[in-house]
Design a protein around this motif. Sequence first.
Motif, PDB file in Angstrom:
ATOM      1  N   GLU A   4       1.052  -1.085  -0.260  1.00  0.00           N
ATOM      2  CA  GLU A   4      -0.122   0.056  -0.470  1.00  0.00           C
ATOM      3  C   GLU A   4       1.346   1.350   0.082  1.00  0.00           C
ATOM      4  O   GLU A   4       0.289   2.269  -0.624  1.00  0.00           O
ATOM      5  N   GLN A  72      -6.144   6.533  -0.087  1.00  0.00           N
ATOM      6  CA  GLN A  72      -7.313   5.564   1.056  1.00  0.00           C
ATOM      7  C   GLN A  72      -7.106   4.261   1.727  1.00  0.00           C
ATOM      8  O   GLN A  72      -7.164   4.093   2.285  1.00  0.00           O
ATOM      9  N   LYS A  73      -5.975   3.875   0.601  1.00  0.00           N
ATOM     10  CA  LYS A  73      -5.446   2.460   1.241  1.00  0.00           C
ATOM     11  C   LYS A  73      -4.044   2.349   2.434  1.00  0.00           C
ATOM     12  O   LYS A  73      -4.477   1.534   2.921  1.00  0.00           O
ATOM     13  N   ILE A  75      -4.321   4.846   4.134  1.00  0.00           N
ATOM     14  CA  ILE A  75      -4.512   5.325   6.055  1.00  0.00           C
ATOM     15  C   ILE A  75      -5.815   4.193   6.252  1.00  0.00           C
ATOM     16  O   ILE A  75      -6.128   4.030   7.695  1.00  0.00           O
ATOM     17  N   ALA A  76      -5.591   2.736   5.151  1.00  0.00           N
ATOM     18  CA  ALA A  76      -6.847   1.496   5.708  1.00  0.00           C
ATOM     19  C   ALA A  76      -6.280   0.806   6.511  1.00  0.00           C
ATOM     20  O   ALA A  76      -6.372  -0.552   6.299  1.00  0.00           O
ATOM     21  N   SER A  77      -4.984   1.010   5.919  1.00  0.00           N
ATOM     22  CA  SER A  77      -2.969  -0.256   6.341  1.00  0.00           C
ATOM     23  C   SER A  77      -3.714  -0.966   7.683  1.00  0.00           C
ATOM     24  O   SER A  77      -4.160  -0.255   8.474  1.00  0.00           O
ATOM     25  N   GLU A  78      -2.745  -2.100   7.262  1.00  0.00           N
ATOM     26  CA  GLU A  78      -3.557  -2.916   8.335  1.00  0.00           C
ATOM     27  C   GLU A  78      -2.018  -2.659   9.669  1.00  0.00           C
ATOM     28  O   GLU A  78      -2.006  -2.531  10.563  1.00  0.00           O
ATOM     29  N   ARG A  83      -0.775   3.688   9.464  1.00  0.00           N
ATOM     30  CA  ARG A  83      -1.962   5.079   9.218  1.00  0.00           C
ATOM     31  C   ARG A  83      -1.678   6.096  10.545  1.00  0.00           C
ATOM     32  O   ARG A  83      -2.094   7.544   9.969  1.00  0.00           O
ATOM     33  N   THR A  87      -1.624  10.416   8.670  1.00  0.00           N
ATOM     34  CA  THR A  87      -1.933  11.250   9.258  1.00  0.00           C
ATOM     35  C   THR A  87      -1.730  12.138  10.415  1.00  0.00           C
ATOM     36  O   THR A  87      -2.816  12.825  10.694  1.00  0.00           O
TER      37      THR A  87
END
Length: 199
Positions: A4, A72-73, A75-78, A83, A87
């Motif tokens: 990502e 978006q991908k 900040i949605a990282s596992e 993240r 952010t």
Amino acid sequence: MLPEVKAYFDAIDSRNHRTETDRVYRAHPVPAWDHTVSPDQIAAYFEAEDKHNAALRELAQAHKKKQAEAYQKLIASEDPLVRFLATDPEVKSYPEHAEAVLKALPMSREEMEEFGDRQAWCGEYRRLFRRAEKAGVLPAPTPDLADIEPLVSEVVSCSGMNERRVRIVVKKHLPGILASAEAKAKDAQRAQEDLPATA
């Protein structure tokens, strides 16, 4: 590099956008303007210009959409550290630091400390490191290993290296060395047990 993270930096790479823009210029060329040409040629000129500009607008919209989807991908990282780096308001004040760390992930906690030392970022990195630690997004530290201090002291005295750096290196590599030695010992024990009994 994490998938990502790579996708995000590929999306914002201006070189990729320039490549696509060059392709539009080749696919939709606009002839040089000449006010002496016939009305038909003038109409053809404006038609070519309209197609050219429309293709550029379409490319710009696609580029923005790709960037937004990649972010978006990201900040949605596992990975909570990814993240956080993407952010956190204070981290955003140091985009070069954040980019370098993101591109170097995944790293252990000890590798992150060593990475910061190599970059010579000094106070900024330490402050951001503590901020990430407080947020609980750093990897768990390698469990303390018993009796490493004599080894650390001896390496420092022989090499003149910084004690903190030596401790990081030892903690980084010693678990693997011990695990390898333990595995070899178990293999040797099993091999011994498989030997036929002698009379």
